[in-house]
Design a protein around this motif. Sequence first.
Motif, PDB file in Angstrom:
ATOM      1  N   SER A 124      80.979  12.494 -30.389  1.00  0.00           N
ATOM      2  CA  SER A 124      80.885  13.961 -30.406  1.00  0.00           C
ATOM      3  C   SER A 124      80.478  14.487 -29.038  1.00  0.00           C
ATOM      4  O   SER A 124      79.969  13.743 -28.197  1.00  0.00           O
ATOM      5  N   ARG A 127      78.348  17.938 -27.411  1.00  0.00           N
ATOM      6  CA  ARG A 127      77.525  19.082 -27.770  1.00  0.00           C
ATOM      7  C   ARG A 127      77.617  20.092 -26.640  1.00  0.00           C
ATOM      8  O   ARG A 127      77.260  19.805 -25.499  1.00  0.00           O
ATOM      9  N   SER A 168      77.947  21.084 -31.834  1.00  0.00           N
ATOM     10  CA  SER A 168      78.413  19.736 -31.630  1.00  0.00           C
ATOM     11  C   SER A 168      79.713  19.535 -32.404  1.00  0.00           C
ATOM     12  O   SER A 168      79.876  20.052 -33.501  1.00  0.00           O
TER      13      SER A 168
END
Length: 333
Positions: free
Chosen positions: A12, A14, A19
């Motif tokens: 992921s 952010r 996120s």
Amino acid sequence: MPCLSCNDLRVSFRIRKKSAYAVRGVSFSVDDRATLGIVGESGCGKSVTAAAIMRLVPAPPGKIESGAILFEEKDLLTIPEKEMRGVRGRRISMVFQDPMTSLNPVFTCGDQTAEPLILHKGMDKRAAAELSMELFSEVGIAEPKRVFESYPHNLSGGMRQRVMIAMALACSPKLLIADEPTTALDVTVQARLLELLKKLQDAKDMSMILITHNLGIVAGMARHVIVMYAGELVESAPTRTLFEAPRHPYTECLLKTIPSIDKRGERLTVIPGTVPTPFEIPDGCLFHPRCPKAKDVCRKERPALHCVDERGITDNDVNADNDKHHVRCHLYV
Ligand SMILES: Nc1ncnc2c1ncn2[C@@H]1O[C@H](COP(=O)(O)OP(=O)(O)O)[C@@H](O)[C@H]1O
Ligand SMILES: [Mg+2]
């Protein structure tokens, strides 16, 4: 035993307190001494996947959320950083698209190739220089001494990429990750470099991950291919199967965009629309807004990965067998 297997990798990023996934549960394996192609348009998560294997995802903003990457009986995502340093550049090496960003403009190519040999292999300067020039010859550089003494900007793009390949091979890696290695080069230089990579891989018993946005490039190079779209694996198959019987509409679109040598200069077909960023993922199938075959269900439900056989019959049982054909599409359910 595969050389490397990646299971359910999720990465992921952010940004501004939000996120989102750039890689969303990708699994694949690379056969020993074989090439796996990873294809997909720009922004599909190919480089982030490669960075995760090297554990070089910039954190923050990036985070490897979950998954396992098995290589030489270790999970690269959990071994200590110190151990990872022994893998990076030695057991697994990388070649990138633009050698100018990885080569240092203020040092000669020779200095840059010899340095890691002095540092990691404890060679003296002279032995390191000799080995560097040997590596230069191996990657098809006709005047190794001249290139050894040259600064990167004095070489052609193809020559610089050969220097990068020589550096990547210096420690005899088991796996080479080539991320768009020929994208910056013109067609004839591209073809020669790919030929070289194939030859070196054979000669050195290496495995390779070949990342490209051009499906045409994997044709003569890879044993298996995975197609990524918006961070997902949407299709995977042995290369020949993928070309002869593609199942995912995205793969079909990619096949139509392959630039052919005789059409050089002509405008290429492009797939209308763009790849969504991790922050603008649609409901349903991630490809449905661009899919020429989208149905109602495609707008609502996220398709799962299925196994398909030659007749197009699906089987829910997704297993890691590389020779199986997998597709993530409602058309085959
Ligand atoms: N350092 C980063 N910070 C924020 N987002 C990133 C970063 N690196 C990659 N991404 C995002 O992750 C997605 C996948 O990128 P990438 O793996 O580079 O695509 P590809 O190599 O297939 O072109 C893209 O939407 C990109 O914007
Ligand atoms: Mg990339």
